[in-house]
Write a protein that holds these residues in place. Sequence first.
Motif, PDB file in Angstrom:
ATOM      1  N   ARG A 108      -8.990 -10.184   0.476  1.00  0.00           N
ATOM      2  CA  ARG A 108     -10.381  -9.755   0.622  1.00  0.00           C
ATOM      3  C   ARG A 108     -10.504  -8.249   0.334  1.00  0.00           C
ATOM      4  O   ARG A 108     -11.435  -7.807  -0.339  1.00  0.00           O
ATOM      5  CB  ARG A 108     -10.802 -10.090   2.056  1.00  0.00           C
ATOM      6  CG  ARG A 108     -12.174  -9.691   2.467  1.00  0.00           C
ATOM      7  CD  ARG A 108     -12.272  -9.798   3.998  1.00  0.00           C
ATOM      8  NE  ARG A 108     -13.404  -9.034   4.464  1.00  0.00           N
ATOM      9  CZ  ARG A 108     -14.520  -9.582   4.930  1.00  0.00           C
ATOM     10  NH1 ARG A 108     -14.637 -10.870   5.023  1.00  0.00           N
ATOM     11  NH2 ARG A 108     -15.526  -8.822   5.322  1.00  0.00           N
ATOM     12  N   PHE A 109      -9.529  -7.471   0.831  1.00  0.00           N
ATOM     13  CA  PHE A 109      -9.529  -6.016   0.587  1.00  0.00           C
ATOM     14  C   PHE A 109      -9.459  -5.729  -0.921  1.00  0.00           C
ATOM     15  O   PHE A 109     -10.168  -4.871  -1.437  1.00  0.00           O
ATOM     16  CB  PHE A 109      -8.336  -5.353   1.279  1.00  0.00           C
ATOM     17  CG  PHE A 109      -8.502  -5.179   2.784  1.00  0.00           C
ATOM     18  CD1 PHE A 109      -9.656  -5.573   3.431  1.00  0.00           C
ATOM     19  CD2 PHE A 109      -7.491  -4.600   3.539  1.00  0.00           C
ATOM     20  CE1 PHE A 109      -9.807  -5.410   4.820  1.00  0.00           C
ATOM     21  CE2 PHE A 109      -7.632  -4.420   4.910  1.00  0.00           C
ATOM     22  CZ  PHE A 109      -8.787  -4.828   5.551  1.00  0.00           C
ATOM     23  N   LEU A 113     -12.179  -3.727  -3.193  1.00  0.00           N
ATOM     24  CA  LEU A 113     -11.826  -2.596  -4.055  1.00  0.00           C
ATOM     25  C   LEU A 113     -12.340  -2.841  -5.478  1.00  0.00           C
ATOM     26  O   LEU A 113     -12.947  -1.964  -6.098  1.00  0.00           O
ATOM     27  CB  LEU A 113     -10.306  -2.387  -4.065  1.00  0.00           C
ATOM     28  CG  LEU A 113      -9.822  -1.176  -4.857  1.00  0.00           C
ATOM     29  CD1 LEU A 113     -10.116   0.112  -4.100  1.00  0.00           C
ATOM     30  CD2 LEU A 113      -8.322  -1.265  -5.148  1.00  0.00           C
ATOM     31  N   ALA A 114     -12.116  -4.064  -5.976  1.00  0.00           N
ATOM     32  CA  ALA A 114     -12.551  -4.418  -7.329  1.00  0.00           C
ATOM     33  C   ALA A 114     -14.076  -4.336  -7.452  1.00  0.00           C
ATOM     34  O   ALA A 114     -14.604  -4.052  -8.526  1.00  0.00           O
ATOM     35  CB  ALA A 114     -12.060  -5.820  -7.688  1.00  0.00           C
ATOM     36  N   ALA A 141      -7.174  -0.885   5.181  1.00  0.00           N
ATOM     37  CA  ALA A 141      -6.496  -0.710   3.891  1.00  0.00           C
ATOM     38  C   ALA A 141      -5.798   0.642   3.804  1.00  0.00           C
ATOM     39  O   ALA A 141      -6.298   1.637   4.311  1.00  0.00           O
ATOM     40  CB  ALA A 141      -7.514  -0.835   2.759  1.00  0.00           C
ATOM     41  N   ILE A 142      -4.629   0.652   3.164  1.00  0.00           N
ATOM     42  CA  ILE A 142      -3.904   1.904   2.910  1.00  0.00           C
ATOM     43  C   ILE A 142      -3.849   2.109   1.397  1.00  0.00           C
ATOM     44  O   ILE A 142      -3.137   1.399   0.684  1.00  0.00           O
ATOM     45  CB  ILE A 142      -2.471   1.851   3.480  1.00  0.00           C
ATOM     46  CG1 ILE A 142      -2.508   1.532   4.981  1.00  0.00           C
ATOM     47  CG2 ILE A 142      -1.736   3.160   3.213  1.00  0.00           C
ATOM     48  CD1 ILE A 142      -1.125   1.330   5.610  1.00  0.00           C
ATOM     49  N   LYS A 178      -2.242   4.742  -8.863  1.00  0.00           N
ATOM     50  CA  LYS A 178      -3.094   5.492  -7.946  1.00  0.00           C
ATOM     51  C   LYS A 178      -4.428   4.763  -7.716  1.00  0.00           C
ATOM     52  O   LYS A 178      -5.031   4.273  -8.663  1.00  0.00           O
ATOM     53  CB  LYS A 178      -3.354   6.883  -8.520  1.00  0.00           C
ATOM     54  CG  LYS A 178      -3.957   7.810  -7.517  1.00  0.00           C
ATOM     55  CD  LYS A 178      -4.314   9.150  -8.095  1.00  0.00           C
ATOM     56  CE  LYS A 178      -5.162   9.886  -7.067  1.00  0.00           C
ATOM     57  NZ  LYS A 178      -5.890  10.990  -7.616  1.00  0.00           N
ATOM     58  N   GLY A 179      -4.840   4.690  -6.456  1.00  0.00           N
ATOM     59  CA  GLY A 179      -6.127   4.077  -6.140  1.00  0.00           C
ATOM     60  C   GLY A 179      -6.019   2.616  -5.719  1.00  0.00           C
ATOM     61  O   GLY A 179      -6.933   2.087  -5.090  1.00  0.00           O
ATOM     62  N   GLN A 180      -4.908   1.963  -6.058  1.00  0.00           N
ATOM     63  CA  GLN A 180      -4.741   0.575  -5.628  1.00  0.00           C
ATOM     64  C   GLN A 180      -4.443   0.512  -4.130  1.00  0.00           C
ATOM     65  O   GLN A 180      -3.991   1.501  -3.548  1.00  0.00           O
ATOM     66  CB  GLN A 180      -3.564  -0.063  -6.382  1.00  0.00           C
ATOM     67  CG  GLN A 180      -3.890  -0.413  -7.818  1.00  0.00           C
ATOM     68  CD  GLN A 180      -2.747  -1.200  -8.457  1.00  0.00           C
ATOM     69  OE1 GLN A 180      -1.589  -0.816  -8.356  1.00  0.00           O
ATOM     70  NE2 GLN A 180      -3.088  -2.289  -9.109  1.00  0.00           N
ATOM     71  N   ILE A 181      -4.659  -0.652  -3.550  1.00  0.00           N
ATOM     72  CA  ILE A 181      -4.340  -0.810  -2.127  1.00  0.00           C
ATOM     73  C   ILE A 181      -2.862  -1.178  -1.989  1.00  0.00           C
ATOM     74  O   ILE A 181      -2.416  -2.212  -2.470  1.00  0.00           O
ATOM     75  CB  ILE A 181      -5.245  -1.880  -1.481  1.00  0.00           C
ATOM     76  CG1 ILE A 181      -6.690  -1.361  -1.467  1.00  0.00           C
ATOM     77  CG2 ILE A 181      -4.786  -2.186  -0.059  1.00  0.00           C
ATOM     78  CD1 ILE A 181      -7.699  -2.361  -0.982  1.00  0.00           C
TER      79      ILE A 181
END
Length: 191
Positions: A108-109, A113-114, A141-142, A178-181
């Motif tokens: 779900r996270f 993000l998407a 989320a991290i 960078k930026g991904q969970i």
Amino acid sequence: MKHLFITTSLLTCLALPFSTFAQSSSTEQLDQEARNIAKQFLAQLKPELQKSMKSDGPAKTVAFCHTKAPEIAKKIAQKTGWDINRVSLKPRGENATPDQWETAVLKRFNNQLANGTPPKTIEFSAIVQVGGQTEYRYMKAIPTGNVCLACHGSKIAPPIQETLQQFYPNDAATGYSKGQIRGAFSFSKTL
Ligand code: HEC
């Protein structure tokens, strides 16, 4: 004496609706507690991680993460009485493999993000029944930052790769950008 009696009976009358309210409505207070725990975790891990990266380099910092991250989780768990963990769909650490509930939340996270949700704001909480017990569960989320890529990115320097292999022969936690969970905090508390 009379005054005391009135106060007590008033409280008794109010107590019932209040406790019903607390159970059936929002988890805001627990959410706030969980956010504070996430903050504490980061405040203890991040400065030391950065210091170790600078003074000892990433290969040695792998060993640092190996001992320090679970140590911090344990310390906060003892202090708060909560269950404290970090999980990922591509796990590295011994306890990082998500259960069914965590897997669904992590997916779900990624969808959030998407869809353009800023990763720092992504979180989820719920009250769940586990084996006859009521539990509050929280995940946050991290996101992957630049400093993380040395150990979680696509191009990992050979000495780091070697150290990772030694500690984590089944490591799945690479290939991130960078930026991904990268993963999520996962906390729970028996109610
Ligand atoms: C020096 C290498 C290194 C760097 C830099 C690093 N990590 Fe890690 N990371 C590790 C190691 C090693 C583990 C496994 C720790 C353990 O054994 O519990 C880990 C575990 C994790 C986990 C727990 C889930 C899992 O797969 O085990 C998350 C989440 C995580 N890292 C996020 C990050 C983020 C975000 C950054 C950047 C701010 C970062 N890491 C930077 C080495 C690193």
